[in-house]
Design a protein around this motif. Structure first.
Motif, PDB file in Angstrom:
ATOM      1  N   ASN A  10      13.660 -48.259   4.982  1.00 33.56           N
ATOM      2  CA  ASN A  10      12.502 -48.925   5.575  1.00 33.56           C
ATOM      3  C   ASN A  10      11.739 -47.872   6.377  1.00 33.56           C
ATOM      4  O   ASN A  10      12.152 -47.503   7.481  1.00 33.56           O
ATOM      5  CB  ASN A  10      12.933 -50.063   6.493  1.00 33.56           C
ATOM      6  N   THR A  12       9.119 -47.958   8.101  1.00 37.37           N
ATOM      7  CA  THR A  12       8.462 -48.393   9.339  1.00 37.37           C
ATOM      8  C   THR A  12       9.453 -48.792  10.426  1.00 37.37           C
ATOM      9  O   THR A  12       9.034 -49.124  11.533  1.00 37.37           O
ATOM     10  CB  THR A  12       7.540 -49.592   9.059  1.00 37.37           C
ATOM     11  N   ALA A  13      10.754 -48.779  10.137  1.00 35.28           N
ATOM     12  CA  ALA A  13      11.747 -49.228  11.126  1.00 35.28           C
ATOM     13  C   ALA A  13      11.700 -48.360  12.371  1.00 35.28           C
ATOM     14  O   ALA A  13      11.520 -47.132  12.293  1.00 35.28           O
ATOM     15  CB  ALA A  13      13.152 -49.176  10.530  1.00 35.28           C
ATOM     16  N   GLY A  18      12.588 -44.842  10.640  1.00 30.97           N
ATOM     17  CA  GLY A  18      13.193 -44.998   9.324  1.00 30.97           C
ATOM     18  C   GLY A  18      12.822 -43.874   8.381  1.00 30.97           C
ATOM     19  O   GLY A  18      13.683 -43.304   7.703  1.00 30.97           O
ATOM     20  N   LEU A  40      12.379 -47.286  -1.994  1.00 31.84           N
ATOM     21  CA  LEU A  40      11.469 -47.706  -0.929  1.00 31.84           C
ATOM     22  C   LEU A  40      10.936 -49.109  -1.193  1.00 31.84           C
ATOM     23  O   LEU A  40      11.201 -50.043  -0.446  1.00 31.84           O
ATOM     24  CB  LEU A  40      10.315 -46.715  -0.786  1.00 31.84           C
ATOM     25  N   ASN A  43       7.016 -53.596  -0.848  1.00 34.43           N
ATOM     26  CA  ASN A  43       7.185 -54.586   0.203  1.00 34.43           C
ATOM     27  C   ASN A  43       8.648 -55.020   0.160  1.00 34.43           C
ATOM     28  O   ASN A  43       9.444 -54.508  -0.645  1.00 34.43           O
ATOM     29  CB  ASN A  43       6.236 -55.772   0.011  1.00 34.43           C
ATOM     30  N   ALA A  44       9.028 -55.964   1.038  1.00 37.89           N
ATOM     31  CA  ALA A  44      10.431 -56.364   1.116  1.00 37.89           C
ATOM     32  C   ALA A  44      10.937 -56.930  -0.210  1.00 37.89           C
ATOM     33  O   ALA A  44      12.045 -56.598  -0.654  1.00 37.89           O
ATOM     34  CB  ALA A  44      10.617 -57.386   2.238  1.00 37.89           C
ATOM     35  N   ALA A  47      11.323 -54.093  -2.693  1.00 34.50           N
ATOM     36  CA  ALA A  47      12.447 -53.241  -2.310  1.00 34.50           C
ATOM     37  C   ALA A  47      13.772 -53.904  -2.673  1.00 34.50           C
ATOM     38  O   ALA A  47      14.691 -53.251  -3.187  1.00 34.50           O
ATOM     39  CB  ALA A  47      12.389 -52.943  -0.821  1.00 34.50           C
ATOM     40  N   GLY A  66      17.424 -48.079   8.491  1.00 37.51           N
ATOM     41  CA  GLY A  66      16.482 -48.918   9.229  1.00 37.51           C
ATOM     42  C   GLY A  66      17.219 -49.675  10.311  1.00 37.51           C
ATOM     43  O   GLY A  66      18.210 -49.192  10.846  1.00 37.51           O
ATOM     44  N   MET A  70      16.568 -54.402   7.884  1.00 34.83           N
ATOM     45  CA  MET A  70      16.864 -53.668   6.654  1.00 34.83           C
ATOM     46  C   MET A  70      18.310 -53.874   6.227  1.00 34.83           C
ATOM     47  O   MET A  70      18.606 -54.026   5.038  1.00 34.83           O
ATOM     48  CB  MET A  70      16.583 -52.178   6.861  1.00 34.83           C
ATOM     49  N   GLU A 275      15.355 -61.881  11.512  1.00 38.81           N
ATOM     50  CA  GLU A 275      14.318 -62.282  10.563  1.00 38.81           C
ATOM     51  C   GLU A 275      14.247 -63.805  10.459  1.00 38.81           C
ATOM     52  O   GLU A 275      15.257 -64.502  10.599  1.00 38.81           O
ATOM     53  CB  GLU A 275      14.612 -61.695   9.175  1.00 38.81           C
TER      54      GLU A 275
END
Length: 296
Positions: A10, A12-13, A18, A40, A43-44, A47, A66, A70, A275
């Protein structure tokens, strides 16, 4: 075990940690003789699709880089399979890694730990929580704490943890306990008012808040913490104790152990591994030995 490892990243973690952590983690794995492939995703969802494909293709391990989000996403790919999970914890919370005794915010050390565990076949089975088809490793949160998450997620300013500090203040201003219906292991329905109900597979959430301090990842049971109705002043007094787990001794807190819990309450959203999981009612089950973890 194949020597190819999949690094599940991730970028952006932890405000960019990350992306920076992937290189030293990969270097540590390669130095131990592993071939490293990085996933990578756009998006989630993308991934996770790629991670599941790597597991289906027989990767030697899936190593998530992450935070708890993640790690939680990686669990959806490896739970119930023989593929070991490794963690390079560089997010904001990192509670699952802490519960497993893994390095936190030290990607090179985490990479070496995973590599040494895989080479030495030090892989252990730990429990997971499951709601429907979704797995979680740490804590399912509902009530005041999830309301704070809801409000924080709706806010566009400020950024970072300060957003959730402001969200907590706003929720305190409107604070009142919630009527819950709780059923443990198909027993009688318990109707109670509560500030929050936390269902712990692991002991902590939110970056070290030990809300279910005695939870054990290998006992096949949830530790359930119910914070009863209280005033704003009482909540503010007790809240700091959660970092040491001493809040469990407070008379307004009760604890339970169960393999299954049914939770119902109006206008409450559940979160797991930080989440959004979905609105109550829901049923959560503790599944013994649901995932293999590479670590100490």
């Amino acid at each position: 075990m194949t020597s190819e490892i999949t690094l599940f990243v991730n970028p952006t973690a932890g405000r960019g940690r990350g992306a920076r952590a992937a290189q030293p983690a990969a270097s540590a794995l390669r130095a131990a003789g592993f071939s490293v492939r990085t996933v990578l995703g756009e998006n989630a969802r993308d991934a996770l699709t790629r991670a599941r494909a790597a597991v289906a293709a027989g990767t030697g391990a899936l190593v998530a880089v992450g935070g708890d989000g993640m790690a939680g996403l990686a669990l959806q790919a490896v739970a119930g399979t023989d593929t070991p999970l490794g963690l390079v914890a560089v997010g904001t919370g990192n509670d699952f890694a802490r519960a497993l005794g893994l390095p936190v915010r030290d990607p090179a050390a985490a990479g070496r730990t995973v590599a040494e565990a895989l080479k030495g076949a030090r892989v252990r089975d730990v429990d997971l929580g499951r709601v429907g088809g979704t797995w979680f490793g740490t804590v399912l949160a509902s009530g005041f704490d999830s309301r704070v998450n809801d409000r924080g997620n709706r806010m566009r300013w400020p950024s970072g943890r300060f957003r959730y500090d402001l969200a907590m203040l706003a929720e305190l201003a409107a604070f009142k306990p919630f009527p819950y219906r709780i059923t443990l292991d198909d027993g009688e329905v318990r109707e109670t008012e509560a500030t929050l109900v936390a269902v712990g597979n692991g002991p902590s959430y939110g970056g070290g808040m030990r809300i279910c301090a005695d939870a054990d990842l290998t006992d096949g049971l949830f530790d359930i913490t119910v914070v009863g109705p209280c005033s704003r002043a009482s909540l503010l007094r007790v809240f700091p104790q959660v970092y040491k787990g001493t809040h469990l001794n407070h008379p307004m807190v009760t604890t339970h152990r169960a393999t299954k819990i049914e939770l119902a309450a109006d206008d409450i959203t559940a979160y797991a591994d930080g989440e959004r999981l979905g609105p109550l009612p829901l049923t959560a089950e503790c599944v013994r030995g649901a995932v293999r973890v590479a670590g100490p």
